[in-house]
Design a protein around this motif. Structure first.
Motif, PDB file in Angstrom:
ATOM      1  N   LEU A 185      32.989  24.620  78.016  1.00  0.00           N
ATOM      2  CA  LEU A 185      32.148  23.827  77.345  1.00  0.00           C
ATOM      3  C   LEU A 185      30.579  24.613  77.172  1.00  0.00           C
ATOM      4  CD1 LEU A 185      31.750  20.371  78.018  1.00  0.00           C
ATOM      5  CD2 LEU A 185      33.149  21.468  76.212  1.00  0.00           C
ATOM      6  N   LEU A 186      30.509  25.898  75.863  1.00  0.00           N
ATOM      7  CA  LEU A 186      29.627  25.986  76.255  1.00  0.00           C
ATOM      8  C   LEU A 186      28.179  25.822  75.207  1.00  0.00           C
ATOM      9  CD1 LEU A 186      27.540  29.098  76.381  1.00  0.00           C
ATOM     10  CD2 LEU A 186      28.946  29.925  73.677  1.00  0.00           C
ATOM     11  N   ILE A 187      26.803  25.427  75.648  1.00  0.00           N
ATOM     12  CA  ILE A 187      25.535  25.702  75.226  1.00  0.00           C
ATOM     13  C   ILE A 187      24.968  26.220  74.503  1.00  0.00           C
ATOM     14  CG2 ILE A 187      23.358  23.557  75.687  1.00  0.00           C
ATOM     15  CD1 ILE A 187      24.512  22.470  77.682  1.00  0.00           C
ATOM     16  N   PRO A 188      24.627  26.550  73.376  1.00  0.00           N
ATOM     17  CA  PRO A 188      23.659  27.208  72.794  1.00  0.00           C
ATOM     18  C   PRO A 188      22.130  27.375  73.205  1.00  0.00           C
ATOM     19  CG  PRO A 188      24.242  26.006  70.922  1.00  0.00           C
ATOM     20  CD  PRO A 188      25.416  25.752  72.351  1.00  0.00           C
ATOM     21  N   PRO A 189      22.363  28.725  73.348  1.00  0.00           N
ATOM     22  CA  PRO A 189      20.117  29.013  73.390  1.00  0.00           C
ATOM     23  C   PRO A 189      19.390  28.074  72.537  1.00  0.00           C
ATOM     24  CG  PRO A 189      20.554  31.139  72.716  1.00  0.00           C
ATOM     25  CD  PRO A 189      22.597  30.200  73.065  1.00  0.00           C
ATOM     26  N   LEU A 190      18.712  27.304  72.660  1.00  0.00           N
ATOM     27  CA  LEU A 190      17.636  26.804  72.264  1.00  0.00           C
ATOM     28  C   LEU A 190      17.111  27.565  70.626  1.00  0.00           C
ATOM     29  CD1 LEU A 190      15.495  23.902  71.457  1.00  0.00           C
ATOM     30  CD2 LEU A 190      14.756  25.179  72.706  1.00  0.00           C
ATOM     31  N   ARG A 191      17.172  28.958  70.417  1.00  0.00           N
ATOM     32  CA  ARG A 191      16.758  29.904  69.579  1.00  0.00           C
ATOM     33  C   ARG A 191      18.103  29.764  68.684  1.00  0.00           C
ATOM     34  NH1 ARG A 191      17.216  32.888  74.003  1.00  0.00           N
ATOM     35  NH2 ARG A 191      19.564  34.060  73.892  1.00  0.00           N
ATOM     36  N   GLU A 192      18.719  29.251  68.813  1.00  0.00           N
ATOM     37  CA  GLU A 192      20.108  29.417  68.093  1.00  0.00           C
ATOM     38  C   GLU A 192      20.086  27.312  67.383  1.00  0.00           C
ATOM     39  OE1 GLU A 192      23.698  30.321  69.645  1.00  0.00           O
ATOM     40  OE2 GLU A 192      22.946  32.646  70.248  1.00  0.00           O
ATOM     41  N   ARG A 193      19.984  26.737  68.477  1.00  0.00           N
ATOM     42  CA  ARG A 193      19.554  25.536  67.467  1.00  0.00           C
ATOM     43  C   ARG A 193      18.234  24.751  66.663  1.00  0.00           C
ATOM     44  NH1 ARG A 193      20.255  22.559  73.182  1.00  0.00           N
ATOM     45  NH2 ARG A 193      20.160  24.100  74.590  1.00  0.00           N
ATOM     46  N   THR A 194      17.629  25.813  65.957  1.00  0.00           N
ATOM     47  CA  THR A 194      16.193  25.497  65.773  1.00  0.00           C
ATOM     48  C   THR A 194      15.407  24.035  65.303  1.00  0.00           C
ATOM     49  OG1 THR A 194      16.220  26.522  64.145  1.00  0.00           O
ATOM     50  CG2 THR A 194      15.311  27.262  65.972  1.00  0.00           C
TER      51      THR A 194
END
Length: 462
Positions: free
Chosen positions: A287-296
């Motif tokens: 499972l991959l949690i994307p960085p916060l900059r990709e889920r603003t």
């Protein structure tokens, strides 16, 4: 006025965030016009004395506008009160009515199923129980090992906790920070030891793997384990047995393994720094949690959650984020991810004197590399403050930044207050109680600001 349906040009997921007065909610947008007020017929109904029955009209489009509908108290945009006519909202700009802030958010359009790669399908935008996709719930109830990837601070530990809670397993979750284990004690910590197994082993000790019987073992920062320990861990995962140091028999364990890392494990395997057999054993599902900059789009809700937690912890009561703060948060690229956001909000709470937090209270951390990509060791430090929206402090030269990058991130007002505290402490020979009295602050507030402004802690009061 009856609102019209959205045009085809506005089919992506959009919603209005409402924050304030102890309330945080989102309203999905299905119309091109929204009426806000106390009247039950309004699209967004808010029962508060500062709202008129039909207070404001928001029109979605290009440009997006907000219009006062002849209300008693008007609308505030950027701290300026407006009372008539449609007013254009710039990208990322919000508006305020009484104690409530309103912010328009739009989720990025989802790629089609055919366009999404396998790893995209395994992305987890929200690692909490209420936000995970349905397939993660299926993963949680399976027996498969799980490998969680993501930059430092994205919430890998939160996702591990979510999977454990949804697994239905009766035991506890043992959290093991592989990077924090002393190399000479790793084997004893993981597998345990018998009395007399080595010098100093005066009693038998249960290992961390054994302590999670019927539960979950969470191996955080798995990429930091030494190769020798990796081999022993592999045997435990394959056989579901552990043998304490000095024991003659193995103990069967019933545990579920979850591992997490911010390293690129395939690269580590290729470089022979991580065992390929252990990697494939852990990689039941990744499972991959994307960085916060990709889920603003999650930033405002996270910011309000952290503000509420910090306010309650300090007994500050209801605190408000000015609308421009949301734009500032979304302009920053968050190298420290959710962990950094939490720190920024807590720092802003300490810097704010009243019940309003503005962009002037945001002090971002010096830029560091915290992701999966390799560090460019030739490049100097860079700053991550959101230049388009944060008021610029007095000019800072590259030499100033090199000398003290934290100071370069403070506004002129914050640097002035910091210097006043430094001067007061010097005048009072480091006595914090006397310095607090000189500054007109409580001692607790002074100590908080010493920590916030990263001032060298003076001696304890005599």
């Amino acid at each position: 006025m009856e609102s019209s349906e959205l045009s085809p040009a506005h089919t992506r997921e959009e919603f209005l965030l409402v924050a304030g007065n102890g309330r945080l909610s989102t309203h999905a947008v299905t119309k091109s016009e929204l009426v806000i007020g106390r009247d039950p017929a309004c699209d967004i109904v808010i029962e508060h004395k500062t709202f008129s029955r039909r207070h404001a009209l928001v029109r979605l489009g290009s440009p997006m506008t907000v219009e006062d509908l002849g209300s008693t108290n008007g609308i505030s945009i950027g701290g300026e009160r407006i009372t008539s006519g449609p007013h254009e909202l710039r990208a990322g700009e919000g508006f305020q009515i009484g104690p409530y802030s309103f912010m328009w958010l739009a989720a990025a359009a989802e790629p089609s199923s055919a366009q999404r790669s396998g790893i995209d399908r395994l992305r987890v935008e929200d690692p909490t129980i209420g936000g995970i996709p349905a397939f993660v719930r299926d993963v949680a109830t399976s027996a498969s090992s799980v490998l969680i990837l993501g930059e430092s601070g994205v919430g890998k530990d939160v996702l591990a906790e979510t999977i454990h809670k949804l697994s239905g397993r009766g035991g506890d979750m043992a959290r093991i920070n592989c990077a924090a284990l002393a190399e000479n004690l790793i084997e004893s910590e993981l597998f345990g030891h018998e009395k007399g197994a080595f010098t100093g082993a005066t009693t038998s000790k249960e290992g961390l793997l054994e302590s999670a019987q019927s539960g979950t073992v969470f191996l955080d920062e798995i990429g930091e384990l030494p190769l020798a320990t990796q081999a022993k861990l592999l045997r435990a995962i394959e056989s579901r047995e552990v043998r304490r140091i000095g024991a003659v028999r193995s103990t069967t364990i019933d545990v579920r393994f979850i591992a997490a890392t911010n390293r690129d494990l395939p690269t580590e395997v290729a470089a022979k720094r991580f065992r390929h057999d252990l990697y494939f054993r852990l990689d039941g599902i990744t499972l991959l949690i994307p960085p916060l900059r990709e889920r603003t789009t999650r930033l405002p809700m996270l910011a309000m959650r952290f503000l509420e937690q910090a306010s309650n912890a300090r007994g500050r009561g209801t605190m408000q984020l000015e609308p421009d703060v949301f734009a500032a948060l979304q302009a920053y690229d968050w190298p420290g991810n959710v962990r950094e956001l939490k720190a920024v909000i807590e720092r802003a709470l300490l810097l704010a004197r009243g019940n309003q937090i503005g962009v002037r209270h945001l002090a971002f951390s010096p830029r560091v590399n915290s992701g999966l990509a390799p560090v460019d060791r030739e490049a100097g430090p860079t700053l991550g403050a959101p230049a388009p929206v944060v008021s610029a402090p007095s000019p800072v030269t590259p030499d100033d930044i090199a000398a003290n990058s934290f100071l370069a991130l403070l506004t002129a007002e914050q640097r002035t207050e910091r210097q006043q505290i430094v001067d007061a402490l010097a005048q009072c020979a480091g006595n914090q109680t006397k310095a607090a009295k000189l500054l007109g602050l409580s001692r607790t507030t002074l100590v908080q600001r010493i920590l916030t402004y990263r001032i060298s802690r003076p001696r304890d009061d005599q």
